[in-house]
Design a protein around this motif. Structure first.
Motif, PDB file in Angstrom:
ATOM      1  N   PRO A  28       0.837  -1.200   0.000  1.00 34.00           N
ATOM      2  CA  PRO A  28       0.000   0.000   0.000  1.00 34.00           C
ATOM      3  C   PRO A  28       0.869   1.246   0.000  1.00 34.00           C
ATOM      4  N   ARG A  29       0.277   2.390  -0.390  1.00 32.34           N
ATOM      5  CA  ARG A  29       1.034   3.640  -0.373  1.00 32.34           C
ATOM      6  C   ARG A  29       1.111   4.137   1.068  1.00 32.34           C
ATOM      7  N   ASN A  30       2.195   3.747   1.706  1.00 33.97           N
ATOM      8  CA  ASN A  30       2.344   4.024   3.131  1.00 33.97           C
ATOM      9  C   ASN A  30       3.749   4.578   3.354  1.00 33.97           C
ATOM     10  N   GLU A  31       3.804   5.765   3.928  1.00 35.94           N
ATOM     11  CA  GLU A  31       5.092   6.456   4.121  1.00 35.94           C
ATOM     12  C   GLU A  31       6.109   5.556   4.841  1.00 35.94           C
ATOM     13  N   ALA A  32       5.627   4.789   5.811  1.00 34.72           N
ATOM     14  CA  ALA A  32       6.528   3.947   6.613  1.00 34.72           C
ATOM     15  C   ALA A  32       7.153   2.831   5.769  1.00 34.72           C
ATOM     16  N   LEU A  33       6.517   2.496   4.637  1.00 40.00           N
ATOM     17  CA  LEU A  33       7.028   1.397   3.805  1.00 40.00           C
ATOM     18  C   LEU A  33       7.806   1.887   2.587  1.00 40.00           C
ATOM     19  N   LYS A  34       7.941   3.219   2.504  1.00 39.02           N
ATOM     20  CA  LYS A  34       8.550   3.811   1.309  1.00 39.02           C
ATOM     21  C   LYS A  34       9.971   3.301   1.063  1.00 39.02           C
ATOM     22  N   TRP A  35      10.658   2.930   2.161  1.00 38.32           N
ATOM     23  CA  TRP A  35      12.051   2.490   2.021  1.00 38.32           C
ATOM     24  C   TRP A  35      12.137   1.216   1.179  1.00 38.32           C
ATOM     25  N   ILE A  36      11.064   0.427   1.153  1.00 40.38           N
ATOM     26  CA  ILE A  36      11.144  -0.861   0.429  1.00 40.38           C
ATOM     27  C   ILE A  36      11.262  -0.618  -1.088  1.00 40.38           C
ATOM     28  N   PRO A  37      10.296   0.108  -1.734  1.00 36.84           N
ATOM     29  CA  PRO A  37      10.482   0.369  -3.166  1.00 36.84           C
ATOM     30  C   PRO A  37      11.751   1.156  -3.475  1.00 36.84           C
ATOM     31  N   THR A  38      12.130   2.054  -2.544  1.00 35.47           N
ATOM     32  CA  THR A  38      13.351   2.835  -2.787  1.00 35.47           C
ATOM     33  C   THR A  38      14.571   1.919  -2.816  1.00 35.47           C
ATOM     34  N   THR A  39      14.633   0.994  -1.858  1.00 39.06           N
ATOM     35  CA  THR A  39      15.767   0.058  -1.811  1.00 39.06           C
ATOM     36  C   THR A  39      15.766  -0.863  -3.029  1.00 39.06           C
ATOM     37  N   LEU A  40      14.567  -1.343  -3.375  1.00 37.09           N
ATOM     38  CA  LEU A  40      14.486  -2.255  -4.530  1.00 37.09           C
ATOM     39  C   LEU A  40      14.888  -1.536  -5.820  1.00 37.09           C
ATOM     40  N   ARG A  41      14.519  -0.260  -5.939  1.00 35.14           N
ATOM     41  CA  ARG A  41      14.908   0.506  -7.130  1.00 35.14           C
ATOM     42  C   ARG A  41      16.438   0.618  -7.218  1.00 35.14           C
ATOM     43  N   ARG A  42      17.051   0.874  -6.051  1.00 35.07           N
ATOM     44  CA  ARG A  42      18.527   0.972  -6.047  1.00 35.07           C
ATOM     45  C   ARG A  42      19.152  -0.362  -6.452  1.00 35.07           C
ATOM     46  N   MET A  43      18.575  -1.444  -5.924  1.00 40.85           N
ATOM     47  CA  MET A  43      19.112  -2.772  -6.276  1.00 40.85           C
ATOM     48  C   MET A  43      18.927  -3.028  -7.775  1.00 40.85           C
ATOM     49  N   ASP A  44      17.758  -2.650  -8.303  1.00 40.07           N
ATOM     50  CA  ASP A  44      17.517  -2.820  -9.756  1.00 40.07           C
ATOM     51  C   ASP A  44      18.558  -2.053 -10.559  1.00 40.07           C
ATOM     52  N   GLN A  45      18.823  -0.822 -10.135  1.00 38.48           N
ATOM     53  CA  GLN A  45      19.783  -0.001 -10.896  1.00 38.48           C
ATOM     54  C   GLN A  45      21.156  -0.665 -10.915  1.00 38.48           C
ATOM     55  N   ARG A  46      21.548  -1.226  -9.747  1.00 33.92           N
ATOM     56  CA  ARG A  46      22.862  -1.900  -9.685  1.00 33.92           C
ATOM     57  C   ARG A  46      22.878  -3.121 -10.587  1.00 33.92           C
ATOM     58  N   LEU A  47      21.788  -3.898 -10.510  1.00 35.23           N
ATOM     59  CA  LEU A  47      21.727  -5.121 -11.335  1.00 35.23           C
ATOM     60  C   LEU A  47      21.761  -4.780 -12.823  1.00 35.23           C
ATOM     61  N   PHE A  48      20.991  -3.741 -13.214  1.00 34.64           N
ATOM     62  CA  PHE A  48      20.936  -3.363 -14.638  1.00 34.64           C
ATOM     63  C   PHE A  48      22.304  -2.885 -15.127  1.00 34.64           C
ATOM     64  N   LYS A  49      23.043  -2.241 -14.196  1.00 36.52           N
ATOM     65  CA  LYS A  49      24.361  -1.739 -14.585  1.00 36.52           C
ATOM     66  C   LYS A  49      25.336  -2.901 -14.772  1.00 36.52           C
ATOM     67  N   GLN A  50      25.245  -3.842 -13.819  1.00 33.63           N
ATOM     68  CA  GLN A  50      26.193  -4.967 -13.864  1.00 33.63           C
ATOM     69  C   GLN A  50      25.840  -5.968 -14.967  1.00 33.63           C
ATOM     70  N   TRP A  51      24.532  -6.244 -15.116  1.00 31.50           N
ATOM     71  CA  TRP A  51      24.092  -7.210 -16.139  1.00 31.50           C
ATOM     72  C   TRP A  51      23.021  -6.561 -17.022  1.00 31.50           C
ATOM     73  N   PRO A  52      23.417  -5.787 -18.032  1.00 31.81           N
ATOM     74  CA  PRO A  52      22.440  -5.066 -18.859  1.00 31.81           C
ATOM     75  C   PRO A  52      21.382  -5.980 -19.483  1.00 31.81           C
ATOM     76  N   GLY A  53      21.726  -7.260 -19.678  1.00 30.26           N
ATOM     77  CA  GLY A  53      20.759  -8.197 -20.259  1.00 30.26           C
ATOM     78  C   GLY A  53      19.523  -8.378 -19.382  1.00 30.26           C
ATOM     79  N   LEU A  54      19.645  -8.047 -18.085  1.00 23.72           N
ATOM     80  CA  LEU A  54      18.498  -8.196 -17.172  1.00 23.72           C
ATOM     81  C   LEU A  54      17.423  -7.134 -17.404  1.00 23.72           C
ATOM     82  N   ARG A  55      17.837  -6.020 -18.027  1.00 31.01           N
ATOM     83  CA  ARG A  55      16.915  -4.872 -18.130  1.00 31.01           C
ATOM     84  C   ARG A  55      15.607  -5.245 -18.824  1.00 31.01           C
TER      85      ARG A  55
END
Ligand SMILES: C[S@@+](CC[C@H](N)C(=O)[O-])C[C@H]1O[C@@H](n2cnc3c(N)ncnc32)[C@H](O)[C@@H]1O
Length: 241
Positions: free
Chosen positions: A202-229
């Motif tokens: 749900p859109r809940n301020e207390a949970l905002k860190w989860i999508p933020t962290t996952l986005r950072r992890m996605d960015q790292r993965l996409f950088k390291q393995w572009p085929g994952l994009r």
């Protein structure tokens, strides 16, 4: 680096979207407004009730914005909601036939959650959008679904069948490349690989860190393995004529 005033306006405009998609919308609106849109001509195709067109018209009062959708109910609602904006014009019509617009007369054609609705007509759409665009003008599609990841595609298939959506075709990278045929270049930005999980939250301020962290992890993965994009769930794409 985005203009801080624009960044703040974008933050407000996208505040109602789920946190899982915040980065996608923030980046998309930043990219749309990166070349100064003031004084330009913009068409939002498949504008629905006109939220993006309304935001652009408010943010850039000297820009002429047209919103086009073939669903009259949406166009009537958009006209009513934004009746005070003299630089914003909504029209009922087919996005695939921009007959009211002259060749080489528009700076930006943008669609939000739109390209997948045109999936069966992409070559014609590309020709028509390119026809109206000025040289150097851009065609952008934001918040679109990619179909390469079988797990994401299967989940979407089940959800779509339950909601009885009419046209929710997934898009594939070869279709994006083919769309680019009348354009000189294009760039795809990918979102929600691991971040797809965050769509369950749900859109809940207390949970905002989860999508933020996952986005950072996605960015790292996409950088390291572009085929994952290509296994991301969503993309924004920007074509230049
Ligand atoms: C998912 S909605 C997106 C609406 C809006 N862009 C938004 O972000 O809320 C897709 C819209 O595309 C419109 N649409 C689909 N195909 C179209 C076409 N060929 N011409 C005009 N509108 C179209 C539908 O009527 C619908 O309003």
């Amino acid at each position: 680096m985005a203009n801080p005033d624009i960044s703040q306006a974008i933050g407000q405009a996208i505040a109602h979207y789920p946190y899982s998609d915040s980065a996608l919308f923030f980046d998309a609106y930043t990219e749309l407004t990166r070349p100064n849109l003031e004084g330009k001509v913009v068409i939002e195709v498949c504008c629905g009730t006109g939220a993006l067109a309304g935001w652009l018209a408010t943010t850039f009062p000297k820009t002429i914005i047209y919103g086009i959708d073939y669903w009259d109910v949406h166009i009537d609602a958009a006209k009513k909601k934004y009746q005070d904006l003299s630089n914003l014009h909504f029209r009922s019509g087919d996005a695939l036939n921009l007959k009211d617009f002259a060749d080489v007369s528009v700076d930006l054609v943008v669609g939000q959650a739109t390209m997948h609705h045109l999936a069966n007509h992409l070559p014609g759409a590309a020709r028509e959008f390119s026809r109206v665009l000025k040289t150097g003008g851009r065609c952008a599609f934001i918040f679109e679904p990619l179909g390469h990841n079988p797990v994401i595609a299967a989940i979407r298939g089940v959800l779509n069948s339950r909601r009885q959506w009419i046209d929710e075709s997934l898009l594939f990278l070869n279709a994006l490349e083919a769309f680019g045929e009348p354009f000189t270049s294009y760039e795809v930005h990918y979102y929600n690989f691991l971040g797809y999980v965050a769509k369950l939250l749900p859109r809940n301020e207390a949970l905002k860190w989860i999508p933020t962290t996952l986005r950072r992890m996605d960015q790292r993965l996409f950088k390291q393995w572009p085929g994952l994009r290509k296994h991301a769930a969503n993309f924004n794409v920007f074509y230049v004529k």
